[in-house]
Design an enzyme around this catalytic site. Sequence first.
Site, short mmCIF file in Angstrom:
data_model
loop_
_atom_site.label_atom_id
_atom_site.label_comp_id
_atom_site.label_asym_id
_atom_site.label_seq_id
_atom_site.Cartn_x
_atom_site.Cartn_y
_atom_site.Cartn_z
N LYS A 59 25.61 11.65 -5.88
CA LYS A 59 26.19 12.23 -4.67
C LYS A 59 25.27 12.15 -3.45
O LYS A 59 25.74 12.15 -2.31
CB LYS A 59 26.59 13.68 -4.93
N SER A 310 27.12 9.31 -14.29
CA SER A 310 27.16 9.70 -12.88
C SER A 310 26.36 10.94 -12.53
O SER A 310 26.04 11.17 -11.36
CB SER A 310 28.62 9.90 -12.44
#
Length: 408
Positions: A59, A310
């Site tokens: 992110k 992720s």
Amino acid sequence: MRQPGPALSVGIEDIRDAARALDGVATVTPVERSSALAGVVGVPVYLKCENLQRSGSFKIRGAYVRMSRLSEAERARGVVAASAGNHAQGVALAARLLGIRSVVYMPTDAALPKVAATREYGAEVRLVGTTVDDVLTAAREESERSGAVLIHPFDHVDVVAGQATVALEILEQVPDVRTVVVPVGGGGLGAGVVAAMAAVAPHVRVVGVQAARAGGYLQSLAAGEPTKTVTASTMADGIAVSTPGHVPFQIIKDGGGHIRTVSEEDISRALLFVAERAKLIVEPAGVAGVAALMAHPEEYDDGPVVAVLSGGNIDPLVLLRVLRHGLASAGRYMQLRVRLVDRPGALADLLQDLARSGGNIMHVDHVRTGVDLAIDEVEVTMQVETKGPEHCAALLDHLRGEGYRISE
């Protein structure tokens, strides 16, 4: 999803500009070859370790690129964001690096380590609601009220361009990659990978993976537009998004819309597998791609395959619960309920029989009274560690052969 010809809203120059902006900010995360997964799938498999990224997930890439492109006037007004955890930390860290004031809305039940990390990066954290939709609503209202710039977790071209830099790294690290499997929530990361591959490696297949309990993209792709989907509780809270973003949805739709879903059992088995065999701590959402490989290996025979991990931001208490769930799903952990005659030594006999069968008892509850128990009965509930499905079956057969009444 195979990428066709139409121009996408995020082009290769956008992505290369993002990569330049992230130079010295985001880590070029390692790619690890997994022989264990290769044995399952039948082709070379690599893990792109964004769980080792700064702030614990990919992110920071999108958040930093979005915020680095703000004007001086926008920076002066500050930024506001909404997140269950990973985007919150990415925004907070990016804001600190850029000298921008940040306010982050998080659900009231957000994991305490994620809340603490967001505050430590310098953001003001406000806890509201229980879902991503709740905190997004609160963040939008704050943006309208204060003038702070809303940094959306996925629905902006700059965010998608930042996430797309993951794909450029994959192409450098695994030049012969044929398939990339990536977790999908709102779609920023998935869309970024699609956009990058469409531009420079259209032969690479991109597969987006969602939790079955929060599979918003399937319904939206069927409808032809982002559609709000009723989501159920899932351990993969990082990808539990009810409505895809318009920008990533269009990119993924133009890229062919190849989406798969995985069950809670698939996710927990994958998390256990990655912890045991790759020696990596990954959050449930982060192993969605691995879960898809393990659940349906026959669909990924076009290799080499790269699965993107992720994120690695997981509450240790959640990790403990999920690992137990994974052990049960893998046949390594089971719960038994056994009815015994209430006599001295009955429990000791049961425990000795379990020991002879190789079962390792983790916990025992001994109930002497209950509405469904006869006056001369007791019920014993046990959590037993085993060596796999075959051992489970053999253990049960042995106990039943000894005359025990068992409920699993």
